[in-house]
Design a protein around this motif. Sequence first.
Motif, mmCIF file in Angstrom:
data_model
loop_
_atom_site.group_PDB
_atom_site.id
_atom_site.type_symbol
_atom_site.label_atom_id
_atom_site.label_comp_id
_atom_site.label_asym_id
_atom_site.label_seq_id
_atom_site.Cartn_x
_atom_site.Cartn_y
_atom_site.Cartn_z
ATOM 1 N N THR A 104 38.490 57.914 35.924
ATOM 2 C CA THR A 104 37.053 57.648 35.887
ATOM 3 C C THR A 104 36.736 56.306 36.543
ATOM 4 O O THR A 104 35.860 56.206 37.404
ATOM 5 C CB THR A 104 36.549 57.631 34.424
ATOM 6 N N PHE A 105 37.478 55.282 36.145
ATOM 7 C CA PHE A 105 37.199 53.957 36.703
ATOM 8 C C PHE A 105 37.638 53.843 38.161
ATOM 9 O O PHE A 105 37.008 53.138 38.948
ATOM 10 C CB PHE A 105 37.834 52.868 35.824
ATOM 11 N N GLU A 106 38.697 54.593 38.511
ATOM 12 C CA GLU A 106 39.091 54.628 39.932
ATOM 13 C C GLU A 106 37.929 55.155 40.767
ATOM 14 O O GLU A 106 37.578 54.608 41.805
ATOM 15 C CB GLU A 106 40.302 55.549 40.150
ATOM 16 N N ARG A 107 37.342 56.249 40.295
ATOM 17 C CA ARG A 107 36.240 56.850 41.048
ATOM 18 C C ARG A 107 35.050 55.910 41.148
ATOM 19 O O ARG A 107 34.301 55.954 42.118
ATOM 20 C CB ARG A 107 35.773 58.136 40.374
ATOM 21 N N LEU A 108 34.875 55.089 40.144
ATOM 22 C CA LEU A 108 33.771 54.127 40.186
ATOM 23 C C LEU A 108 34.155 52.887 41.000
ATOM 24 O O LEU A 108 33.347 51.986 41.190
ATOM 25 C CB LEU A 108 33.374 53.723 38.762
ATOM 26 N N GLY A 109 35.376 52.867 41.454
ATOM 27 C CA GLY A 109 35.804 51.791 42.352
ATOM 28 C C GLY A 109 36.174 50.495 41.665
ATOM 29 O O GLY A 109 36.281 49.452 42.302
ATOM 30 N N ILE A 110 36.385 50.544 40.341
ATOM 31 C CA ILE A 110 36.589 49.291 39.607
ATOM 32 C C ILE A 110 37.942 48.624 39.915
ATOM 33 O O ILE A 110 37.965 47.443 40.266
ATOM 34 C CB ILE A 110 36.408 49.505 38.083
ATOM 35 N N PRO A 111 39.062 49.365 39.795
ATOM 36 C CA PRO A 111 40.332 48.671 40.070
ATOM 37 C C PRO A 111 40.390 48.110 41.485
ATOM 38 O O PRO A 111 40.912 47.023 41.715
ATOM 39 C CB PRO A 111 41.389 49.765 39.870
ATOM 40 N N GLN A 112 39.800 48.843 42.417
ATOM 41 C CA GLN A 112 39.798 48.362 43.802
ATOM 42 C C GLN A 112 38.981 47.081 43.937
ATOM 43 O O GLN A 112 39.409 46.124 44.579
ATOM 44 C CB GLN A 112 39.238 49.446 44.724
ATOM 45 N N ALA A 113 37.811 47.080 43.312
ATOM 46 C CA ALA A 113 36.975 45.881 43.356
ATOM 47 C C ALA A 113 37.711 44.713 42.722
ATOM 48 O O ALA A 113 37.643 43.581 43.198
ATOM 49 C CB ALA A 113 35.661 46.136 42.625
ATOM 50 N N GLU A 114 38.447 45.010 41.669
ATOM 51 C CA GLU A 114 39.200 43.960 40.986
ATOM 52 C C GLU A 114 40.211 43.328 41.935
ATOM 53 O O GLU A 114 40.333 42.111 42.010
ATOM 54 C CB GLU A 114 39.924 44.551 39.775
#
Lengths: 469, 248
Positions: A104-114
């Motif tokens: 879910t968070f991958e799809r929202l781009g969170i780890p990448q943004a991190e």
Amino acid sequence: MKEKTVVSDIDRSLYDFRYEEDESEYFDSGLSKEIISAISDEKNDTEWMREFRLKALDIYSKTKMVEWGPSIEGLDVDNIVTYIRQRSRMNTDWSEVPDDIKDTFERLGIPQAERESLAGVGAQYDSELVYHNVRKEVAESGVVYTDLESAMHDEKYADMIREHFMKLVPPTDHKFAALHGAVWSGGSFVYVPKGVKLEIPLQSYFRLNAKGAGQFEHTLIILEEDSYLHFIEGCSAPKYYEAGLHAGCVELFVGKNATLRYSTIENWSKNMYNLNTKRAVVDEGGKIEWVSGSFGSHVSYLYPMSILNGKGASAEFTGITFAGEGQNLDTGAKIVHNAPDTSSYINTKSISKSGGISTFRSAVTVNSNAEGSKSAVNCESLMLDRISRSDTVPVMDIKTDKADIGHEAKIGRISDEAVFYLMSRGLDEESAKAMIVRGFADNVSKELPLEYAVEMNNLIGLEMKGSIG
Amino acid sequence: MANLLEIKDLSVSAEEKEILKGVSLTLSENETHVLMGPNGAGKSTLGSTIMGSPEYTVTKGKILFDGEDITELSADKRAKKGIFLSFQNPIEIPGITLSQFLRNAHEQVTGKHTKLWDFKKQLKAAMEVLDMDTSYAERDLNAGFSGGEKKKAEILQLLILKPKLAILDETDSGLDVDAVRTVSKGIDEYKRTTGGLLLVITHNTKILDALKVDKTHILADGAIAAEGGAELVGQVISEGFEKYTKKD
Ligand SMILES: Nc1ncnc2c1ncn2[C@@H]1O[C@H](COP(=O)(O)OP(=O)(O)OP(=O)(O)O)[C@@H](O)[C@H]1O
Ligand SMILES: [Mg+2]
């Protein structure tokens, strides 16, 4: 080639995917002493917090329903699940987060943004944080960024939290503040020591996945003298037919000469009641900068308040609200000038289309002790068709004549002439309208963190699709 | 030469008011036409109707472009077919820069993607022709532009979009002497490089100096009252429109 950004190519399907929940983890819906105590047990609350929750519940049951904004008749708190047990403990490593949640968070781009642009990230899924981490060098500078529950059990911060928790927004503030006090769960605690200036932002992302549930995260940020922090808050939820409730609370303490920038992009699904309370108190020479984008939810009540308590303190509020079909977004900003030479600047845009209603309320109070203060309010609204509504409601309460106060409000409809002008240059109607709306929103979207500015542009494009008829 | 624009017995109204009453015109490729007439005669209405403004309703007749009936087409589709209107009162669009907008429009009209670098080069060259400071490209579209600057920005768009038919609605009015000369230079450049068809709506002769006028049409009270060659322009300037307007 379109420039690739962290959160690119957003379409609504990105928010609408969802995973089935294991309903055995749901607490019973509604409110009772038993449920509140069960939450306390689950969270291993300290004694004062147990009492705090029960007292808040008591206040909740004695407080009248809020009456100032749009109707919230469709919300039945007794049907809302206030707490969902998490399957795993909070992690500092994404690989230990359960796959569906991580995805879910991958799809929202969170780890990448991190990885690319953040100093730290917190991720909440339903009631509890599933991930919280800061970069090593940030932690070494003495910055604390964790969930409130852990911080409360850490003896270094326990007293600090007890001293600040719901002091700015007491449970007696309004019914949903009381509700929050009783059932709050998750959120973030940030402490920035004296003189520490964080160059890159921290971001917390709140995702409400369960249906018919509520999210009640509490964010507490304390900035010591001369520090700087940019904190970003994102929220979303997939669509269900059952109404959902978000009654979060944000309390910000900005120390002497410190600056806090607090950016939010809220994109709840359109069945959510977003009844959120945010407040900041600013010491001498300090500054609070709010940047706020409200796109989602069925009904929103959101009026971040800045209390300027020290000489020369200042507040800036930049906001945009976009209300589409079935949405009634009641947003605004409140400023209290409570010391000499304080200043505030409010700049907002609201957009409504397809029958959406957006109302912007500004409330500026200048107390008699605030001589030499300045306030400027600039609100513009744009209606994209004849069935939508946009309003600005300015309220001013000025108790000194030694203050400089300005207010400007503009309400307009998208002009047929402007649309024709752009179409005569080859843009189809949808693109022409989207271009006008983007232009209208431009000086606000410039203030958003880059990836959110891109997201907002995409959202506008998306919102404009199918709006022609 | 082939007919590019044919207007057949066109009647147009806005808000129940009949403005154009059976106008017919035939314009061929490469030509330069002048449309004159008293204030309120319906010149801008005609220009806007050819461009496809939803403000006006065609109640009778039709418009053919390149042999195709375009009467029902939306403005963007007409733009893509090669029609351009320089507005009498260009609209201000805050928050979108002239250059962003033009690049977008260029992509729409040509259906081709141009590299940013190449586009900037084209834009710079066109701005030079018009003595426009390149900083204007980064300003919001027409926002806060003076009357004359707006007109120059229209001709800048003409030079970038290179339509087959350009309708210039009083592009010269409100311009100082030097600006008229610069704008004429721009129009001349368009004409030379594309050989496009021009329909010039004007009350003056200055802008026509650099152009070879093929035909002049006088519109009075929503109908064509007279047609002639280039000489008709001078005649109107010295005698006025009195003989074309019926007094009742
Ligand atoms: N949208 C509209 N609704 C009602 N009346 C209109 C509309 N547009 C134009 N008119 C009227 O139609 C008539 C012709 O207007 P138009 O702008 O075409 O004149 P014009 O020949 O361009 O005049 P000018 O030389 O002053 O620019 C005028 O009487 C004008 O008031
Ligand atoms: Mg006119």
